[in-house]
Enzyme design. Structure first.
Site, PDB file in Angstrom:
ATOM      1  N   SER A 126      35.732  38.197  39.505  1.00 10.39           N
ATOM      2  CA  SER A 126      36.209  39.328  40.304  1.00 10.39           C
ATOM      3  C   SER A 126      37.364  40.029  39.618  1.00 10.39           C
ATOM      4  O   SER A 126      37.719  41.139  40.004  1.00 10.39           O
ATOM      5  CB  SER A 126      36.691  38.834  41.668  1.00 10.39           C
ATOM      6  OG  SER A 126      35.694  38.089  42.310  1.00 10.39           O
ATOM      7  N   HIS A 147      28.862  41.636  38.600  1.00  9.28           N
ATOM      8  CA  HIS A 147      29.653  41.180  39.753  1.00  9.28           C
ATOM      9  C   HIS A 147      28.906  41.460  41.049  1.00  9.28           C
ATOM     10  O   HIS A 147      28.737  42.614  41.451  1.00  9.28           O
ATOM     11  CB  HIS A 147      31.009  41.913  39.722  1.00  9.28           C
ATOM     12  CG  HIS A 147      31.965  41.457  40.764  1.00  9.28           C
ATOM     13  ND1 HIS A 147      32.732  42.308  41.512  1.00  9.28           N
ATOM     14  CD2 HIS A 147      32.274  40.203  41.202  1.00  9.28           C
ATOM     15  CE1 HIS A 147      33.483  41.614  42.354  1.00  9.28           C
ATOM     16  NE2 HIS A 147      33.221  40.332  42.189  1.00  9.28           N
ATOM     17  N   GLU A 159      28.476  45.322  40.583  1.00  6.47           N
ATOM     18  CA  GLU A 159      29.297  46.071  39.623  1.00  6.47           C
ATOM     19  C   GLU A 159      28.952  45.594  38.218  1.00  6.47           C
ATOM     20  O   GLU A 159      28.867  44.385  37.980  1.00  6.47           O
ATOM     21  CB  GLU A 159      30.795  45.819  39.878  1.00  6.47           C
ATOM     22  CG  GLU A 159      31.349  46.533  41.091  1.00  6.47           C
ATOM     23  CD  GLU A 159      32.836  46.229  41.327  1.00  6.47           C
ATOM     24  OE1 GLU A 159      33.573  47.141  41.693  1.00  6.47           O
ATOM     25  OE2 GLU A 159      33.249  45.057  41.171  1.00  6.47           O
ATOM     26  N   ASN A 198      37.382  45.383  44.241  1.00  7.97           N
ATOM     27  CA  ASN A 198      38.538  44.535  44.521  1.00  7.97           C
ATOM     28  C   ASN A 198      39.859  45.248  44.261  1.00  7.97           C
ATOM     29  O   ASN A 198      40.882  44.907  44.866  1.00  7.97           O
ATOM     30  CB  ASN A 198      38.459  43.225  43.735  1.00  7.97           C
ATOM     31  CG  ASN A 198      37.529  42.243  44.424  1.00  7.97           C
ATOM     32  OD1 ASN A 198      37.583  42.091  45.635  1.00  7.97           O
ATOM     33  ND2 ASN A 198      36.661  41.601  43.670  1.00  7.97           N
TER      34      ASN A 198
END
Ligand SMILES: NC(=O)c1ccc[n+]([C@@H]2O[C@H](COP(=O)([O-])OP(=O)(O)OC[C@H]3O[C@@H](n4cnc5c(N)ncnc54)[C@H](O)[C@@H]3O)[C@@H](O)[C@H]2O)c1
Length: 291
Positions: A126, A147, A159, A198
Site C-alpha cells: 500500500s 494494488h 492500482e 491511500n
C-alpha cells in the site's frame, strides 16, 4: 469476473494468505488461472486456506458461482510453505505484512526461484516504494505494484504502480492481466507512497482516530457521522478495523517517512492499540469488538 484468461499469464503465485492474499488468490482462481499460494507455516497456511475456501463457499451460497464452478475453482488452487515451488509462475503477487525488510527478502528469494525469464514480480504493497523491491532483484524492469482493495473479490479497483525501473512491456502486461483477465478497473499512479487511494484515505482515517483520541466524539458518533452524513458505506473507525490497525499504522509510517507531513503521522493511540495486539477485525478487537 470474466473467467476468460487473457494475455500470457496462466500460472500465478500469491505470497501471503492473510485477508488480501486470500482475496487475490480467490479472484485469480475464479478468473480461470492456476494459482499457488504460499505462507510461512503450515498453521498459517491452514488458516489462509480456510479463509479462502469459506469465501468461495459463500460466493456459491449467494449464487455468484455454481457448485461446478466452486469445485473447479478449488481445484485450480494449491498451497505450499516453500517458495521454491514458484519456479514455473508467470506472475507472482506478494501480499505479506506491510514491512519493507520482509518484502525485500521475499523479492530476493523470488528472483532466485522464479525461472521464467519474463515472469512479472508484483507487490500488493500500500505504501512501500516499488523501486526498493525492484532493485532487490536482478530484473527491476519486471517488478511492478499491483494494488488490490479489500475485499479483493468485491472491490473493482486495482492500482498499477510502475517503479522508475519498470518496463512499458511489464506495465502493459499487468494492465491486460488486471483488466481483461480479472475484469477489474485499473488506475495508474506514480511510485509515491500511498499512490492515489491511500494518499487520500489514510490522512482521513488518522484524523478520525485523532478525533476519537481527543474525546471530541464517541466512536459510534464519528462513524455514524460519515455513514449518515456523507453516505459512506462504512465510517472511518470501522474501516480502520477492517483494513487492520497494524496495516494502517505501517502505511502511515511509510507515508510520513516519504513526505514528513504531520497529516501522515500516526496518533499515539493507534500505535498503542497495535502494541496491545488490538489489530481490528482480524484479531477480534480494535475500535470495536468482533465475535
Ligand atoms: N488490509 C487492507 O485493507 C489492504 C488493502 C490493500 C493492500 N493491502 C496490503 O496487502 C498486504 C497484506 O495485507 P493484509 O491485510 O492481507 O495483512 P494480513 O496481516 O491479513 O496478512 C499478511 C499475511 O502475510 C503472511 N506472511 C508474513 N510473512 C510472510 C512470508 N515471509 N511468506 C509468506 N507469508 C508471509 C502472514 O502470515 C499473514 O497471513 C500489505 O502489504 C498491505 O499493505 C492491505
Amino acid at each position: 469476473m470474466t473467467g476468460i484468461p487473457a494475455g500470457d499469464i496462466a500460472r500465478v503465485g500469491v505470497v501471503g494468505c492473510g485477508q488480501m492474499g486470500a482475496g487475490i488468490a480467490e479472484v485469480c482462481a475464479r478468473a480461470g488461472l492456476d494459482v499457488k499460494v504460499a505462507e510461512t507455516t503450515g498453521e498459517a497456511l491452514e488458516i489462509g486456506r480456510t479463509r479462502l475456501f469459506n469465501s468461495l463457499s459463500k460466493a456459491a451460497e449467494r449464487g455468484k458461482i455454481s457448485e461446478a464452478e466452486l469445485a473447479e475453482t478449488q481445484a485450480r488452487l494449491s498451497f505450499t510453505t516453500d517458495l521454491g515451488e514458484f519456479a514455473d509462475r508467470d506472475l507472482v503477487i506478494e501480499a505479506v505484512v506491510e514491512n519493507e525488510q520482509v518484502k525485500t527478502e521475499i523479492f530476493q528469494v523470488l528472483d532466485q526461484v522464479v525461472t521464467r525469464p519474463d515472469a512479472i514480480l508484483a507487490s500488493n504493497t500500500s505504501s512501500i516504494p516499488l523501486v526498493k523491491l525492484a532493485v532487490a532483484t536482478s530484473r527491476p524492469d519486471q517488478v511492478i505494484g499491483i494494488h488490490f482493495f479489500n475485499p479483493a473479490p468485491v472491490q473493482q479497483l486495482v492500482e498499477l504502480i510502475p517503479a522508475l525501473t519498470t518496463s512499458e512491456g511489464t506495465l502493459g502486461r499487468a494492465q491486460l492481466f488486471a483488466e481483461k483477465t480479472l475484469g477489474k478497473h485499473s488506475i495508474r499512479a506514480q511510485d509515491r507512497s500511498g499512490f492515489v487511494v491511500n494518499a487520500l484515505l489514510i490522512p482521513y482515517l488518522l484524523s478520525a482516530i485523532r478525533m476519537f483520541e481527543s474525546g471530541i466524539a464517541s466512536r459510534e458518533d464519528i462513524d455514524n457521522g460519515m455513514e449518515l452524513g456523507c453516505a459512506h458505506p462504512m465510517g472511518p473507525l470501522k474501516l480502520s478495523d477492517l483494513i487492520g490497525l497494524d496495516t494502517v499504522a505501517s502505511v502511515a509510517q511509510s507515508m510520513y517517512e516519504e513526505y514528513k507531513e504531520p497529516l501522515y503521522a500516526a496518533p499515539p493511540l493507534l500505535q498503542r492499540m497495535v502494541d496491545a495486539g488490538r489489530l481490528g477485525r482480524k484479531s477480534g478487537s480494535g475500535f470495536y469488538t468482533y465475535g
